[in-house]
Design a protein around this motif. Sequence first.
Motif, PDB file in Angstrom:
ATOM      1  N   ALA A   1      -8.983   4.648 -16.963  1.00  0.00           N
ATOM      2  CA  ALA A   1      -8.071   4.983 -15.796  1.00  0.00           C
ATOM      3  C   ALA A   1      -8.031   6.765 -15.974  1.00  0.00           C
ATOM      4  CB  ALA A   1      -6.705   4.544 -16.021  1.00  0.00           C
TER       5      ALA A   1
ATOM      6  N   ARG B   1      -8.964   6.071  -3.305  1.00  0.00           N
ATOM      7  CA  ARG B   1      -8.585   6.629  -4.580  1.00  0.00           C
ATOM      8  C   ARG B   1      -7.435   7.570  -4.331  1.00  0.00           C
ATOM      9  NH1 ARG B   1     -12.783   9.898  -3.275  1.00  0.00           N
ATOM     10  NH2 ARG B   1     -12.604  12.082  -3.233  1.00  0.00           N
TER      11      ARG B   1
ATOM     12  N   LEU C   1      -4.133   5.809  -4.973  1.00  0.00           N
ATOM     13  CA  LEU C   1      -3.826   5.183  -6.237  1.00  0.00           C
ATOM     14  C   LEU C   1      -3.158   6.205  -7.466  1.00  0.00           C
ATOM     15  CD1 LEU C   1      -6.806   2.539  -7.032  1.00  0.00           C
ATOM     16  CD2 LEU C   1      -4.294   2.298  -6.452  1.00  0.00           C
TER      17      LEU C   1
ATOM     18  N   ARG D   1      -7.113   0.805 -17.713  1.00  0.00           N
ATOM     19  CA  ARG D   1      -8.560   0.687 -16.979  1.00  0.00           C
ATOM     20  C   ARG D   1      -8.184   0.249 -15.523  1.00  0.00           C
ATOM     21  NH1 ARG D   1     -11.997  -1.039 -21.032  1.00  0.00           N
ATOM     22  NH2 ARG D   1     -11.981   0.848 -22.406  1.00  0.00           N
ATOM     23  N   VAL D   2      -9.140   0.615 -14.572  1.00  0.00           N
ATOM     24  CA  VAL D   2      -9.037   0.142 -13.220  1.00  0.00           C
ATOM     25  C   VAL D   2     -10.432  -0.562 -12.530  1.00  0.00           C
ATOM     26  CG1 VAL D   2      -8.762   1.052 -10.789  1.00  0.00           C
ATOM     27  CG2 VAL D   2      -7.817   2.607 -12.568  1.00  0.00           C
TER      28      VAL D   2
ATOM     29  N   TYR E   1      -2.020   3.273 -16.679  1.00  0.00           N
ATOM     30  CA  TYR E   1      -2.814   2.184 -16.929  1.00  0.00           C
ATOM     31  C   TYR E   1      -4.328   2.518 -17.779  1.00  0.00           C
ATOM     32  CZ  TYR E   1      -0.581   0.146 -12.864  1.00  0.00           C
ATOM     33  OH  TYR E   1       0.396  -0.322 -12.093  1.00  0.00           O
TER      34      TYR E   1
ATOM     35  N   TYR F   1     -11.003   7.615 -13.734  1.00  0.00           N
ATOM     36  CA  TYR F   1     -11.168   6.914 -12.459  1.00  0.00           C
ATOM     37  C   TYR F   1     -11.330   7.964 -11.295  1.00  0.00           C
ATOM     38  CZ  TYR F   1      -9.963   4.722  -8.412  1.00  0.00           C
ATOM     39  OH  TYR F   1      -9.855   3.979  -6.913  1.00  0.00           O
TER      40      TYR F   1
ATOM     41  N   VAL G   1      -2.839   6.200 -10.920  1.00  0.00           N
ATOM     42  CA  VAL G   1      -3.293   5.252 -12.338  1.00  0.00           C
ATOM     43  C   VAL G   1      -2.784   5.756 -13.473  1.00  0.00           C
ATOM     44  CG1 VAL G   1      -5.516   4.845 -10.944  1.00  0.00           C
ATOM     45  CG2 VAL G   1      -5.551   6.615 -12.494  1.00  0.00           C
TER      46      VAL G   1
END
Length: 244
Positions: free
Chosen positions: A139, A63, A66, A73-74, A71, A142, A68
């Motif tokens: 996201a 994680r 990333l 959704r992941v 965004y 996340y 995010v």
Amino acid sequence: MAKFMVLSLLRTKFDGDIIVFKNTPEPLFLIPRAGVREVLVETPPPEDELFWDHAQSWKFRVRNQLDVSGYERVLFLDADCLALRSINPLLQGDWDIAVYAEPDSWAGMKWYNCFVSEEEARQRPKAPGINGGTLAVRAELYHEVMETWERINFGPSPRPRFFADQCALTRLVMDTKLRTKLYSRHELATPFSKDPRPADYLASRLIHLAGPSDFQTKLRFMFGLYMSTFFFDRHTTLMHILDL
């Protein structure tokens, strides 16, 4: 497997960005694909973990690789997944976390229960077992969800550790207050375990080859399904070309 999965996402017009985490330097694609990024992760050998648990724990440990922001959704997918048609609908809807609850499963079964005591399992007979190979998260939540997954995974367990990542995800879903969506068999099918009939898995958007079969068997099945999904036609044009 990862190459087949990525190609299937591209051929079915996935409208998100694809990031492949790997621990070998060889590229999946000699010619880079737009919207696909390969990230090399250094994975030191496990110290006091079983190799299986160590390998599976990278699902949530990456994680930190990333960003995010920006965004909606992941979606995490195991490499042995294949898109048969667009999976964009799998990321739509009003929910915070989406998972695949295995049909006819129970959180008290050994594949899901190392973080669930025998007493609690008896008290919650309808809590399903959650497969650890697919997970979608809003996201903005996340990193929080991944941190929780990791904390449970490396925390104390009332039973012997077995399939720890999957058991930890089952525990997370049992405890969460987040709005949870359970993917249906029409959305996600498992040909090697719960959905062996072609009429069932061919109707799904996404397949996951979860199950006990060996790697070579899975890879051959994946190859055949990929080719029949994207290159089949009633006139068997490809066969005529190969027969020249």
